[in-house]
Design a protein around this motif. Structure first.
Motif, mmCIF file in Angstrom:
data_model
loop_
_atom_site.group_PDB
_atom_site.id
_atom_site.type_symbol
_atom_site.label_atom_id
_atom_site.label_comp_id
_atom_site.label_asym_id
_atom_site.label_seq_id
_atom_site.Cartn_x
_atom_site.Cartn_y
_atom_site.Cartn_z
ATOM 1 N N PRO A 190 0.793 -1.233 0.000
ATOM 2 C CA PRO A 190 0.000 0.000 0.000
ATOM 3 C C PRO A 190 0.824 1.281 0.000
ATOM 4 N N TYR A 191 1.981 1.279 0.642
ATOM 5 C CA TYR A 191 2.770 2.513 0.687
ATOM 6 C C TYR A 191 3.540 2.737 -0.610
ATOM 7 N N LEU A 192 3.980 1.676 -1.247
ATOM 8 C CA LEU A 192 4.600 1.832 -2.569
ATOM 9 C C LEU A 192 3.560 2.344 -3.564
ATOM 10 N N TYR A 193 2.364 1.814 -3.452
ATOM 11 C CA TYR A 193 1.279 2.253 -4.328
ATOM 12 C C TYR A 193 0.999 3.744 -4.121
ATOM 13 N N ARG A 194 0.885 4.145 -2.862
ATOM 14 C CA ARG A 194 0.633 5.560 -2.545
ATOM 15 C C ARG A 194 1.786 6.442 -3.018
ATOM 16 N N TRP A 195 3.012 5.948 -2.829
ATOM 17 C CA TRP A 195 4.197 6.674 -3.284
ATOM 18 C C TRP A 195 4.113 6.933 -4.794
ATOM 19 N N ALA A 196 3.805 5.894 -5.543
ATOM 20 C CA ALA A 196 3.742 6.019 -7.005
ATOM 21 C C ALA A 196 2.596 6.930 -7.440
ATOM 22 N N GLU A 197 1.517 6.958 -6.669
ATOM 23 C CA GLU A 197 0.386 7.825 -7.000
ATOM 24 C C GLU A 197 0.649 9.289 -6.697
ATOM 25 N N THR A 198 1.434 9.570 -5.635
ATOM 26 C CA THR A 198 1.505 10.944 -5.153
ATOM 27 C C THR A 198 2.886 11.574 -5.101
ATOM 28 N N TYR A 199 3.949 10.800 -5.006
ATOM 29 C CA TYR A 199 5.261 11.398 -4.753
ATOM 30 C C TYR A 199 6.292 11.187 -5.850
ATOM 31 N N GLY A 200 6.296 10.046 -6.446
ATOM 32 C CA GLY A 200 7.357 9.767 -7.404
ATOM 33 C C GLY A 200 7.061 8.518 -8.194
ATOM 34 N N LYS A 201 8.080 7.703 -8.350
ATOM 35 C CA LYS A 201 7.876 6.476 -9.101
ATOM 36 C C LYS A 201 8.642 5.340 -8.459
ATOM 37 N N VAL A 202 8.218 4.139 -8.799
ATOM 38 C CA VAL A 202 8.874 2.922 -8.347
ATOM 39 C C VAL A 202 9.348 2.202 -9.598
ATOM 40 N N GLU A 203 10.633 1.908 -9.629
ATOM 41 C CA GLU A 203 11.206 1.178 -10.766
ATOM 42 C C GLU A 203 11.690 -0.173 -10.266
ATOM 43 N N LEU A 215 18.944 -2.120 -14.044
ATOM 44 C CA LEU A 215 19.256 -1.011 -14.933
ATOM 45 C C LEU A 215 20.760 -0.831 -15.004
ATOM 46 N N GLN A 216 21.194 -0.236 -16.050
ATOM 47 C CA GLN A 216 22.609 -0.100 -16.360
ATOM 48 C C GLN A 216 23.415 0.589 -15.251
ATOM 49 N N ASP A 217 22.930 1.679 -14.710
ATOM 50 C CA ASP A 217 23.726 2.475 -13.782
ATOM 51 C C ASP A 217 23.419 2.217 -12.311
ATOM 52 N N THR A 218 22.631 1.203 -12.003
ATOM 53 C CA THR A 218 22.292 0.921 -10.617
ATOM 54 C C THR A 218 22.515 -0.553 -10.320
ATOM 55 N N GLU A 219 22.644 -0.844 -9.045
ATOM 56 C CA GLU A 219 22.872 -2.230 -8.640
ATOM 57 C C GLU A 219 21.635 -2.878 -8.053
ATOM 58 N N GLY A 220 20.717 -2.085 -7.513
ATOM 59 C CA GLY A 220 19.535 -2.620 -6.856
ATOM 60 C C GLY A 220 18.490 -3.112 -7.843
ATOM 61 N N LEU A 221 17.562 -3.880 -7.326
ATOM 62 C CA LEU A 221 16.487 -4.428 -8.146
ATOM 63 C C LEU A 221 15.247 -3.537 -8.115
ATOM 64 N N VAL A 222 15.040 -2.804 -6.997
ATOM 65 C CA VAL A 222 13.893 -1.903 -6.844
ATOM 66 C C VAL A 222 14.396 -0.547 -6.394
ATOM 67 N N ARG A 223 13.841 0.504 -7.000
ATOM 68 C CA ARG A 223 14.193 1.875 -6.645
ATOM 69 C C ARG A 223 12.934 2.707 -6.489
ATOM 70 N N CYS A 224 12.934 3.580 -5.492
ATOM 71 C CA CYS A 224 11.868 4.564 -5.308
ATOM 72 C C CYS A 224 12.507 5.924 -5.519
ATOM 73 N N ILE A 225 11.913 6.691 -6.417
ATOM 74 C CA ILE A 225 12.523 7.937 -6.860
ATOM 75 C C ILE A 225 11.517 9.071 -6.744
ATOM 76 N N ASP A 226 11.999 10.232 -6.295
ATOM 77 C CA ASP A 226 11.182 11.439 -6.339
ATOM 78 C C ASP A 226 11.947 12.497 -7.119
ATOM 79 N N GLU A 227 11.463 13.738 -7.084
ATOM 80 C CA GLU A 227 12.102 14.781 -7.893
ATOM 81 C C GLU A 227 13.538 15.060 -7.463
ATOM 82 N N GLY A 228 13.903 14.665 -6.249
ATOM 83 C CA GLY A 228 15.265 14.874 -5.765
ATOM 84 C C GLY A 228 16.218 13.737 -6.072
ATOM 85 N N GLY A 229 15.699 12.622 -6.560
ATOM 86 C CA GLY A 229 16.550 11.484 -6.878
ATOM 87 C C GLY A 229 16.082 10.210 -6.207
#
Length: 76
Positions: free
Chosen positions: A8-21, A25-39
């Motif tokens: 539920p909090y990832l869902y809310r995050w994606a709806e209101t604050y940023g995105k979940v990837e 990805l090429q430049d990252t090591e993790g499998l899941v990332r939560c990103i907002d306008e600051g990074g």
């Protein structure tokens, strides 16, 4: 089970604050990332058991982010 019920909090995050990837990805090591306008706010560890484990880690991290930055989101 829907994403909203499972994470539920990832869902809310994606709806209101940023995105979940998720995925490698090429430049990252993790499998899941939560990103907002600051990074990147959260990135899972390089080695995790599976995608579900990485999403659970992200759910916990975003819950903690809400506790500090927007506790009103937790009152629902």
């Amino acid at each position: 089970m829907s994403l909203m019920k499972a994470y539920p909090y990832l869902y809310r995050w994606a709806e209101t604050y940023g995105k979940v990837e998720f995925g490698q990805l090429q430049d990252t090591e993790g499998l899941v990332r939560c990103i907002d306008e600051g990074g990147i706010v959260f990135e899972s560890a390089k080695k995790v058991k599976d995608l579900d484990a990485a999403l659970k880690m992200a759910e916990e991290a975003i819950y903690e982010w809400f506790e500090v930055n927007d506790p009103d989101e937790l009152d629902d």
